[in-house]
Design an enzyme around this catalytic site. Sequence first.
Site, mmCIF file in Angstrom:
data_model
loop_
_atom_site.group_PDB
_atom_site.id
_atom_site.type_symbol
_atom_site.label_atom_id
_atom_site.label_comp_id
_atom_site.label_asym_id
_atom_site.label_seq_id
_atom_site.Cartn_x
_atom_site.Cartn_y
_atom_site.Cartn_z
ATOM 1 C CE LYS A 1 -4.455 0.914 0.149
ATOM 2 N NZ LYS A 1 -5.597 0.136 -0.361
ATOM 3 C CG ASP B 1 -7.344 3.198 -0.800
ATOM 4 O OD1 ASP B 1 -7.902 2.094 -0.765
ATOM 5 O OD2 ASP B 1 -7.341 3.968 0.183
HETATM 6 P P1 NDP Z 1 -12.972 7.595 -2.520
HETATM 7 O O1 NDP Z 1 -11.918 8.592 -2.274
HETATM 8 O O2 NDP Z 1 -13.501 7.430 -3.886
HETATM 9 O O3 NDP Z 1 -14.214 7.843 -1.541
HETATM 10 C C1 NDP Z 1 -14.052 7.853 -0.156
HETATM 11 C C2 NDP Z 1 -15.387 8.254 0.462
HETATM 12 O O4 NDP Z 1 -15.273 8.128 1.884
HETATM 13 C C3 NDP Z 1 -15.765 9.694 0.189
HETATM 14 O O5 NDP Z 1 -17.164 9.782 0.193
HETATM 15 C C4 NDP Z 1 -15.170 10.440 1.392
HETATM 16 O O6 NDP Z 1 -15.854 11.655 1.682
HETATM 17 C C5 NDP Z 1 -15.406 9.422 2.492
HETATM 18 N N1 NDP Z 1 -14.377 9.540 3.531
HETATM 19 C C6 NDP Z 1 -13.034 9.532 3.363
HETATM 20 N N2 NDP Z 1 -12.422 9.691 4.541
HETATM 21 C C7 NDP Z 1 -13.402 9.797 5.458
HETATM 22 C C8 NDP Z 1 -13.427 9.981 6.862
HETATM 23 N N3 NDP Z 1 -12.287 10.078 7.571
HETATM 24 N N4 NDP Z 1 -14.636 10.049 7.480
HETATM 25 C C9 NDP Z 1 -15.789 9.961 6.778
HETATM 26 N N5 NDP Z 1 -15.831 9.806 5.447
HETATM 27 C C10 NDP Z 1 -14.656 9.709 4.806
HETATM 28 O O7 NDP Z 1 -12.383 6.195 -1.958
HETATM 29 P P2 NDP Z 1 -12.826 4.718 -2.340
HETATM 30 O O8 NDP Z 1 -14.285 4.654 -2.547
HETATM 31 O O9 NDP Z 1 -11.911 4.223 -3.375
HETATM 32 O O10 NDP Z 1 -12.452 3.928 -1.001
HETATM 33 C C11 NDP Z 1 -13.369 3.761 0.088
HETATM 34 C C12 NDP Z 1 -12.912 2.623 0.970
HETATM 35 O O11 NDP Z 1 -12.839 1.405 0.202
HETATM 36 C C13 NDP Z 1 -11.535 2.778 1.609
HETATM 37 O O12 NDP Z 1 -11.535 2.130 2.868
HETATM 38 C C14 NDP Z 1 -10.623 2.015 0.657
HETATM 39 O O13 NDP Z 1 -9.432 1.594 1.279
HETATM 40 C C15 NDP Z 1 -11.526 0.836 0.321
HETATM 41 N N6 NDP Z 1 -11.220 0.114 -0.908
HETATM 42 C C16 NDP Z 1 -11.162 0.773 -2.110
HETATM 43 C C17 NDP Z 1 -10.917 0.057 -3.266
HETATM 44 C C18 NDP Z 1 -10.960 0.690 -4.621
HETATM 45 O O14 NDP Z 1 -10.934 -0.070 -5.604
HETATM 46 N N7 NDP Z 1 -11.056 1.988 -4.747
HETATM 47 C C19 NDP Z 1 -10.613 -1.395 -3.222
HETATM 48 C C20 NDP Z 1 -10.800 -1.996 -1.917
HETATM 49 C C21 NDP Z 1 -11.044 -1.243 -0.815
HETATM 50 P P3 NDP Z 1 -15.467 13.049 0.940
HETATM 51 O O15 NDP Z 1 -16.168 12.989 -0.397
HETATM 52 O O16 NDP Z 1 -15.997 14.106 1.846
HETATM 53 O O17 NDP Z 1 -13.983 13.056 0.803
#
Ligand code: NDP
Length: 450
Positions: free
Chosen positions: A124, A164
């Site tokens: 990561k 991510d």
């Molecule tokens: P994005 O950046 O696309 O979206 C993240 C979302 O979570 C946004 O809505 C963001 O809000 C919100 N968020 C981020 N940090 C916080 C926080 N501290 N408190 C509350 N809300 C928060 O990320 P992904 O959708 O890609 O990833 C989401 C999760 O899935 C993570 O845990 C990631 O590790 C996991 N994941 C992702 C994969 C992928 O293919 N992308 C694969 C496997 C796991 P805002 O819009 O306000 O920033």
Amino acid sequence: MVERILANLKQSNVNTDNTFLQAVSEVLSSLEPIVRSDPRYERYAILERLVTPDRVIQFKVQWVDDQSRVHINNGYRIQFNNSLGPYKGGLRFHPSVDTGILKFLAFEQIFKNSLTGLPIGGAKGGSDFDPKGKSDFEIMKFCRAFMRELYQYIGARVDVPAGDIGVGAREIGYLYGEYKRITRNYDGVLSGKPYEFGGSLMRPQATGYGVVYFAAEMLSQELQETLEGKTCCVSGAGNVALHTIEKLQQMGALVVTCSDSEGTIYDPRGIDLCVVRELKGNGARASLEGYATRVPGSVYTAKADYPAGGHAAWHYPCFAAFPCATQNELSRTDAAKLIENGCVAVVEGANMPTEPDAIELLQREGVLFSPGKASNAGGVAVSEFEMSQNASMEKWDYDKVDRKLQELMAQIYKRVSLTAKEYGCERNFVDGANIAAFKRVAEAMILEGV
Ligand code: NDP
């Protein structure tokens, strides 16, 4: 043995975020029975080696914003374990990023990648850079500066990063462009690339769709249930959340919540994805508050008004809950509320979004609980499909990728549930996932020698 390893780890990680210790502690407690049953694990110090990253790379990222001001951020890549294949895992751009969070994510990635059955190791990386409020050119300049340092540590057969939080197809495109300029190599060194230059169809959808394929399989096998007509709650409004909502809706479910870092939307008529995409799509990062002003009947709850010790998304009645935003976003208070409201399944889309005491309560009360390392593995699986396509210069069509993804998620479910049964913890998918993933990695670590 497990206690001793955790105590040593605590001592050597006093200055880092404790999510790493949380993740290790959860995994090691599942492994206690299997480690005791096979003396080779102790002889080869498998646990000690498994909790220690191969290398932790940190570098300086210097870049210039649109007003010609110079900024410096920290960049990282943690290459944790490559016993099963090249290091593989996403890059996260978020102000909270540090070595502690990345060690937790890279450690989890080893187990997730092992569960896919594919030849990929765990890693990561990322930066404490905050993409919020940055122009497209600033994002481009940051990505280029980041890659100027990262390129020397990665390679199509060495380490293949993906996206991510804060890193989607746009950022991967800029990172890959810079990698090509520096190395002149048009190889598959990053996955999640735009389709135009080597990306796989369905990679953007893969994690969220995979979460729902896993949920559908689990509900069908365990409860002879489907998602059709069921009310579901989702958190997040990013890549994983939006595609989870999209697939749930395609399967006939009614999704009533989504959230971002500032608040939660409840829409009893079903989340309107077009509105969420207008607010959040293509790098736009507007607050979800705008949803409530556009969609009559929907309710916005700002984070400051969340229930004490909880998250607003989990306080509405639902059949199944899908935490898809970030780590530790579903507390024991939330779990109690979900149970009270009749929720039958919690399926993690994010990495480690459920706190340990919430998992314990859900499992005790008979709620089906799937850990992210099992249910969100669809993203990394399609990343590996992208690596295969790049290596053979092929382009698979959408139906082929979708079919392979569905098969793979069903296989992961089967692997996890059968392992849980075999080790006397039926329906404990946390133990099932940890044990099944561990056996594969540990065997490889023994066979390759020390
Ligand atoms: P994005 O950046 O696309 O979206 C993240 C979302 O979570 C946004 O809505 C963001 O809000 C919100 N968020 C981020 N940090 C916080 C926080 N501290 N408190 C509350 N809300 C928060 O990320 P992904 O959708 O890609 O990833 C989401 C999760 O899935 C993570 O845990 C990631 O590790 C996991 N994941 C992702 C994969 C992928 O293919 N992308 C694969 C496997 C796991 P805002 O819009 O306000 O920033």
